[in-house]
Design an enzyme around this catalytic site. Structure first.
Site, PDB file in Angstrom:
ATOM      1  N   ASN A   1     -36.247 -84.629  53.068  1.00 61.20           N
ATOM      2  CA  ASN A   1     -37.541 -84.923  53.685  1.00 61.20           C
ATOM      3  C   ASN A   1     -38.594 -84.036  53.027  1.00 61.20           C
ATOM      4  O   ASN A   1     -38.665 -82.840  53.301  1.00 61.20           O
ATOM      5  CB  ASN A   1     -37.471 -84.664  55.186  1.00 61.20           C
ATOM      6  N   TRP A   2     -39.404 -84.645  52.158  1.00 63.57           N
ATOM      7  CA  TRP A   2     -40.385 -83.854  51.416  1.00 63.57           C
ATOM      8  C   TRP A   2     -41.586 -83.445  52.256  1.00 63.57           C
ATOM      9  O   TRP A   2     -42.398 -82.631  51.823  1.00 63.57           O
ATOM     10  CB  TRP A   2     -40.878 -84.655  50.202  1.00 63.57           C
ATOM     11  N   LYS A   3     -41.728 -84.032  53.437  1.00 66.68           N
ATOM     12  CA  LYS A   3     -42.874 -83.764  54.312  1.00 66.68           C
ATOM     13  C   LYS A   3     -44.182 -84.001  53.541  1.00 66.68           C
ATOM     14  O   LYS A   3     -44.239 -84.890  52.692  1.00 66.68           O
ATOM     15  CB  LYS A   3     -42.774 -82.366  54.920  1.00 66.68           C
TER      16      LYS A   3
ATOM     17  N   HIS B   1     -39.298 -87.381  64.085  1.00 64.80           N
ATOM     18  CA  HIS B   1     -39.188 -85.988  63.628  1.00 64.80           C
ATOM     19  C   HIS B   1     -39.940 -85.085  64.587  1.00 64.80           C
ATOM     20  O   HIS B   1     -40.977 -85.462  65.136  1.00 64.80           O
ATOM     21  CB  HIS B   1     -39.750 -85.854  62.211  1.00 64.80           C
TER      22      HIS B   1
ATOM     23  N   GLU C   1     -41.868 -82.702  64.196  1.00 62.17           N
ATOM     24  CA  GLU C   1     -43.276 -82.477  63.860  1.00 62.17           C
ATOM     25  C   GLU C   1     -44.134 -83.650  64.299  1.00 62.17           C
ATOM     26  O   GLU C   1     -45.286 -83.462  64.718  1.00 62.17           O
ATOM     27  CB  GLU C   1     -43.407 -82.224  62.353  1.00 62.17           C
TER      28      GLU C   1
ATOM     29  N   GLU D   1     -31.893 -81.837  64.877  1.00 62.70           N
ATOM     30  CA  GLU D   1     -32.730 -80.793  64.309  1.00 62.70           C
ATOM     31  C   GLU D   1     -33.196 -79.840  65.405  1.00 62.70           C
ATOM     32  O   GLU D   1     -34.168 -80.125  66.104  1.00 62.70           O
ATOM     33  CB  GLU D   1     -33.929 -81.397  63.570  1.00 62.70           C
TER      34      GLU D   1
ATOM     35  N   GLY E   1     -37.751 -74.758  59.226  1.00 60.97           N
ATOM     36  CA  GLY E   1     -38.722 -74.024  58.439  1.00 60.97           C
ATOM     37  C   GLY E   1     -38.852 -72.553  58.794  1.00 60.97           C
ATOM     38  O   GLY E   1     -39.743 -71.864  58.312  1.00 60.97           O
TER      39      GLY E   1
ATOM     40  N   SER F   1     -32.993 -76.169  58.502  1.00 62.65           N
ATOM     41  CA  SER F   1     -32.871 -75.138  57.472  1.00 62.65           C
ATOM     42  C   SER F   1     -31.492 -75.107  56.822  1.00 62.65           C
ATOM     43  O   SER F   1     -30.964 -74.045  56.508  1.00 62.65           O
ATOM     44  CB  SER F   1     -33.232 -73.752  58.034  1.00 62.65           C
TER      45      SER F   1
ATOM     46  N   GLY G   1     -35.252 -80.168  54.500  1.00 60.35           N
ATOM     47  CA  GLY G   1     -36.676 -79.948  54.292  1.00 60.35           C
ATOM     48  C   GLY G   1     -36.925 -79.172  53.013  1.00 60.35           C
ATOM     49  O   GLY G   1     -36.903 -79.706  51.912  1.00 60.35           O
TER      50      GLY G   1
END
Length: 256
Positions: free
Chosen positions: A10-12, A100, A102, A172, A178, A218, A239
């Site tokens: 997941n490159w965000k 997700h 976020e 997650e 992160g 992570s 991530g």
């Protein structure tokens, strides 16, 4: 038969088109053509990078799937700024991440929103990587499994077993995303086992045994082996470690 592992990056909100092309090419250049027999590899770039990344992989004939990071549930309409399932399908996406943490925390997405997105994807023949997970407060309260399994039930409400079987669940723990903190393999396994038990209740043991449950907090080359050794962890939703080809390839190799 053992479940085939999946490693999804997941490159965000990272990588311009030029940077995405370079990273995708680096992944492709270091990708062994025999790996797809043993592991499914996915990258999830930002919307603007989807087509360029797919073009690189198609040109190289590299069997890495390209998925979106998010999608809206309506096929078209007055939804400024949103991207529909038909749009990502035409690019060649196999599916999309949904729910997700976020998206839930920063953009107010609800369990009902996630459910609508899952339904829109499976109805179009794509699949969802459904993210679930708890905050540090929920974990400290000792209600992690109850909280996470409720998210699973809500995400798959009204989805039939055949469609659900194509989907993936990614656990997650929000407190580990992160932050450099990671759930211990035992902590992650306990929740992933509870997720699979919930899938079994919803869709039956046979479907639950087929569905993959990823860990997404992570995961990196230093901890991947301990996590992948757990019986109910079938890969990772990655991530930061997916933004460098060498670390992402190391994670893929850990699934072989």
């Amino acid at each position: 038969m053992a479940r085939k592992p999946m490693m999804a990056g997941n490159w965000k909100m990272n990588n311009t088109i030029a940077e995405a092309v370079v990273l995708t090419q680096e992944i492709s250049n270091n990708f062994d053509r025999e790996w797809p027999e043993d592991v499914d590899v996915v990258i999830c770039p930002p919307y603007v990078d989807l087509k360029p990344a797919k073009t690189v992989l198609d040109f190289d004939k590299t069997k890495v799937a390209v998925n979106a990071q998010n999608v809206f549930w309506e096929p078209s309409g007055a939804y400024t700024g949103e991207i529909s399932v038909p749009m990502i399908k035409e690019i060649g996406c196999a599916g999309s991440i949904v729910g997700h943490s976020e998206r839930r925390e920063l953009f107010g997405e609800t369990n009902e929103d996630v459910n609508r997105k899952v339904k829109a994807l499976v109805e179009a023949g794509l699949y969802a990587i459904v993210c679930v997970g708890e905050s540090l407060g929920v974990r400290d309260d000792g209600t992690t499994e109850e909280y996470v399994t409720a998210q699973v039930r809500a995400a798959f409400a009204g989805v039939d077993a055949m469609d659900a079987q194509r989907c993936v669940v990614a656990y997650e723990p929000i407190w580990a995303i992160g932050t450099g903190r990671t759930a211990t393999p035992e902590q992650a396994e306990a929740v992933c086992a509870a997720i699979r038990a919930t899938l079994s209740e919803l869709f039956g043991p046979a479907v639950a045994e087929e569905m993959r449950v990823l860990y997404g907090g992570s995961m990196n080359p230093a901890n991947v082996e301990g996590l992948m050794a757990q019986p109910n962890i079938d890969g990772g939703l990655i991530g930061g470690a997916s933004l460098k080809a060498d670390s992402f390839i190391q994670l893929v190799k850990a699934c072989l």
